[in-house]
Design a protein around this motif. Structure first.
Motif, mmCIF file in Angstrom:
data_model
loop_
_atom_site.group_PDB
_atom_site.id
_atom_site.type_symbol
_atom_site.label_atom_id
_atom_site.label_comp_id
_atom_site.label_asym_id
_atom_site.label_seq_id
_atom_site.Cartn_x
_atom_site.Cartn_y
_atom_site.Cartn_z
ATOM 1 N N MET A 273 0.898 -1.100 -0.162
ATOM 2 C CA MET A 273 -0.049 0.083 -0.037
ATOM 3 C C MET A 273 0.883 1.172 0.191
ATOM 4 O O MET A 273 1.865 1.185 0.592
ATOM 5 C CB MET A 273 -1.045 0.177 1.176
ATOM 6 N N SER A 274 0.372 2.282 -0.720
ATOM 7 C CA SER A 274 1.328 3.482 -0.768
ATOM 8 C C SER A 274 1.045 4.330 0.550
ATOM 9 O O SER A 274 0.112 4.166 1.267
ATOM 10 C CB SER A 274 0.689 4.277 -1.971
ATOM 11 N N ASP A 275 2.016 5.310 0.641
ATOM 12 C CA ASP A 275 1.902 6.257 1.777
ATOM 13 C C ASP A 275 0.834 6.885 1.607
ATOM 14 O O ASP A 275 0.087 7.318 0.603
ATOM 15 C CB ASP A 275 3.115 7.180 1.700
ATOM 16 N N SER A 276 0.163 7.424 2.768
ATOM 17 C CA SER A 276 -1.078 8.290 2.735
ATOM 18 C C SER A 276 -0.603 9.754 2.064
ATOM 19 O O SER A 276 0.623 10.121 2.130
ATOM 20 C CB SER A 276 -1.625 8.463 4.157
ATOM 21 N N PHE A 277 -1.678 10.500 2.055
ATOM 22 C CA PHE A 277 -1.363 11.780 1.384
ATOM 23 C C PHE A 277 -0.437 12.842 2.478
ATOM 24 O O PHE A 277 0.177 13.432 2.134
ATOM 25 C CB PHE A 277 -2.688 12.445 0.788
ATOM 26 N N ASP A 278 -1.211 12.483 3.807
ATOM 27 C CA ASP A 278 -0.419 13.305 4.948
ATOM 28 C C ASP A 278 0.941 12.938 5.047
ATOM 29 O O ASP A 278 1.968 13.585 5.093
ATOM 30 C CB ASP A 278 -1.201 12.915 6.036
ATOM 31 N N SER A 279 1.246 11.670 5.203
ATOM 32 C CA SER A 279 2.883 11.442 5.231
ATOM 33 C C SER A 279 3.670 11.912 3.884
ATOM 34 O O SER A 279 4.847 12.287 3.946
ATOM 35 C CB SER A 279 3.128 10.042 5.365
ATOM 36 N N PHE A 280 2.847 11.899 2.866
ATOM 37 C CA PHE A 280 3.832 12.434 1.423
ATOM 38 C C PHE A 280 3.872 13.675 1.609
ATOM 39 O O PHE A 280 4.989 14.149 1.371
ATOM 40 C CB PHE A 280 2.935 11.935 0.135
ATOM 41 N N TYR A 281 2.936 14.712 2.126
ATOM 42 C CA TYR A 281 2.921 15.727 2.183
ATOM 43 C C TYR A 281 3.843 16.290 3.211
ATOM 44 O O TYR A 281 4.845 17.209 3.072
ATOM 45 C CB TYR A 281 1.617 16.671 2.644
ATOM 46 N N MET A 282 4.102 15.533 4.271
ATOM 47 C CA MET A 282 4.825 15.809 5.296
ATOM 48 C C MET A 282 6.426 15.717 4.735
ATOM 49 O O MET A 282 7.154 16.218 5.164
ATOM 50 C CB MET A 282 4.634 14.870 6.574
ATOM 51 N N LYS A 283 6.689 14.740 3.990
ATOM 52 C CA LYS A 283 7.996 14.403 3.286
ATOM 53 C C LYS A 283 8.463 15.484 2.644
ATOM 54 O O LYS A 283 9.405 16.011 2.641
ATOM 55 C CB LYS A 283 8.222 13.043 2.725
ATOM 56 N N VAL A 284 7.308 16.212 1.918
ATOM 57 C CA VAL A 284 7.642 17.405 0.985
ATOM 58 C C VAL A 284 7.840 18.681 1.788
ATOM 59 O O VAL A 284 8.734 19.396 1.506
ATOM 60 C CB VAL A 284 6.531 17.586 0.007
ATOM 61 N N ALA A 285 7.264 18.598 2.792
ATOM 62 C CA ALA A 285 7.274 19.860 3.712
ATOM 63 C C ALA A 285 8.653 19.672 4.520
ATOM 64 O O ALA A 285 9.335 20.760 4.816
ATOM 65 C CB ALA A 285 6.166 19.759 4.895
ATOM 66 N N GLU A 286 8.980 18.614 4.846
ATOM 67 C CA GLU A 286 10.328 18.291 5.387
ATOM 68 C C GLU A 286 11.537 18.804 4.319
ATOM 69 O O GLU A 286 12.572 19.260 4.789
ATOM 70 C CB GLU A 286 10.660 16.995 6.296
ATOM 71 N N HIS A 287 11.377 18.391 3.156
ATOM 72 C CA HIS A 287 12.154 18.645 2.237
ATOM 73 C C HIS A 287 12.391 20.014 1.974
ATOM 74 O O HIS A 287 13.438 20.822 1.870
ATOM 75 C CB HIS A 287 12.082 17.888 0.954
ATOM 76 N N VAL A 288 11.154 20.765 1.990
ATOM 77 C CA VAL A 288 11.150 22.365 1.890
ATOM 78 C C VAL A 288 11.880 22.778 3.029
ATOM 79 O O VAL A 288 12.619 23.796 2.926
ATOM 80 C CB VAL A 288 9.707 23.022 1.584
ATOM 81 N N ARG A 289 11.611 22.405 4.257
ATOM 82 C CA ARG A 289 12.591 23.134 5.426
ATOM 83 C C ARG A 289 13.781 22.643 5.089
ATOM 84 O O ARG A 289 14.817 23.423 5.639
ATOM 85 C CB ARG A 289 11.954 22.097 6.575
ATOM 86 N N GLY A 290 14.622 21.443 4.998
ATOM 87 C CA GLY A 290 15.788 21.313 4.416
ATOM 88 C C GLY A 290 16.677 22.335 3.446
ATOM 89 O O GLY A 290 17.286 22.902 3.523
ATOM 90 N N VAL A 291 15.426 22.592 2.511
ATOM 91 C CA VAL A 291 15.830 23.795 1.623
ATOM 92 C C VAL A 291 15.980 24.936 2.136
ATOM 93 O O VAL A 291 16.998 25.843 1.944
ATOM 94 C CB VAL A 291 14.903 23.990 0.161
ATOM 95 N N LEU A 292 15.021 25.321 2.960
ATOM 96 C CA LEU A 292 15.029 26.438 3.482
ATOM 97 C C LEU A 292 16.579 26.749 4.595
ATOM 98 O O LEU A 292 17.222 27.819 4.715
ATOM 99 C CB LEU A 292 13.681 26.876 4.629
ATOM 100 N N GLU A 293 16.623 25.406 5.378
ATOM 101 C CA GLU A 293 17.697 25.675 6.150
ATOM 102 C C GLU A 293 19.075 25.825 5.274
ATOM 103 O O GLU A 293 19.980 26.767 5.941
ATOM 104 C CB GLU A 293 18.027 24.047 6.891
ATOM 105 N N GLU A 294 19.257 25.096 4.271
ATOM 106 C CA GLU A 294 20.235 25.350 3.398
ATOM 107 C C GLU A 294 20.548 26.746 2.968
ATOM 108 O O GLU A 294 21.555 27.423 2.935
ATOM 109 C CB GLU A 294 20.339 24.468 2.276
ATOM 110 N N SER A 295 19.428 27.596 2.458
ATOM 111 C CA SER A 295 19.380 28.907 2.028
ATOM 112 C C SER A 295 19.518 29.943 3.124
ATOM 113 O O SER A 295 20.063 30.961 2.775
ATOM 114 C CB SER A 295 17.932 29.149 1.193
ATOM 115 N N LEU A 296 19.219 29.468 4.328
ATOM 116 C CA LEU A 296 19.516 30.610 5.520
ATOM 117 C C LEU A 296 20.839 30.265 6.101
ATOM 118 O O LEU A 296 21.082 30.938 7.115
ATOM 119 C CB LEU A 296 18.384 30.387 6.523
#
Length: 161
Positions: free
Chosen positions: A1-24
Motif C-alpha cells: 500500500m502506498s503512503d497516505s497523502f499526509d505522510s507524503f505531504y510531510m515528506k515534501v514539507a520536511e524537504h522544503v524545510r531542508g531547502v530553507l535551512e540550506e538557504s538560510l
C-alpha cells in the motif's frame, strides 16, 4: 500500500524545510526555522506550514505523458502549495522588509537548483504573495507568505482480481 497523502505531504514539507535551512545558512540575523510554527513568536521566524494549501486534482494525464513520463490510464495530477511564512521584526519597516526579501531571494535560488524536491514531485515552482508590514511594540514587523507550488501524478490503485 502506498503512503497516505499526509505522510507524503510531510515528506515534501520536511524537504522544503531542508531547502530553507540550506538557504538560510549564515544568514544574519538567523531566523528560527520550524514546521508548523510554535506557541511564541520570535523576532525572526520562518515557518513551513504543516498542511497543504490550494490542493487541486486534474485528470489531464489520462490522455498524455507528463514531463517525459508515460501516462497511466486513470491517473490524475495533484497540485498543492507548501506555504512558508517569513517574519522579521526590526527597528525600521525598511530594515524588516529588506531582511525577509534577502531570505526570500536566497530560498528561491536554492529551490530553483532542484525543481523536483529530490524526486518527491514532478515539478516545484516558487510562489509568493506581497510583502506586508505592521507596527509591533515600537518596532516594525515585515513578513511574506511564499512557498512552493508542487505537481505530482497520482496513479490509480487497481484491485487485483
Amino acid at each position: 500500500m502506498s503512503d497516505s497523502f499526509d505522510s507524503f505531504y510531510m515528506k515534501v514539507a520536511e524537504h522544503v524545510r531542508g531547502v530553507l535551512e540550506e538557504s538560510l545558512e549564515g544568514a544574519l540575523p538567523m531566523p528560527r526555522l520550524t514546521v508548523g510554527g510554535s506557541a511564541d513568536m520570535a523576532p525572526f521566524d520562518v515557518l513551513v506550514r504543516e498542511a497543504p494549501a490550494n490542493v487541486e486534482f486534474s485528470d489531464s494525464t489520462s490522455s498524455h505523458a507528463v514531463m517525459g513520463r508515460a501516462a497511466y490510464a486513470g491517473s490524475c495530477v495533484c497540485q498543492f502549495d507548501v506555504n512558508v511564512e517569513m517574519l522579521a521584526t526590526r527597528a525600521t519597516v525598511t530594515h524588516a522588509a529588506d531582511t525577509v526579501l534577502v531570505w526570500l531571494e536566497s530560498f528561491v535560488g536554492h529551490l530553483l537548483a532542484d525543481r523536483t524536491l529530490g524526486g518527491l514531485v514532478e515539478h516545484a515552482q516558487p510562489v509568493t504573495q506581497p510583502v506586508y508590514s505592521a507596527e509591533a511594540n515600537r518596532k516594525y514587523m515585515a513578513g511574506v507568505v511564499c512557498g512552493v507550488r508542487c505537481r505530482k501524478t497520482i496513479k490509480p490503485i487497481l484491485k487485483e482480481e
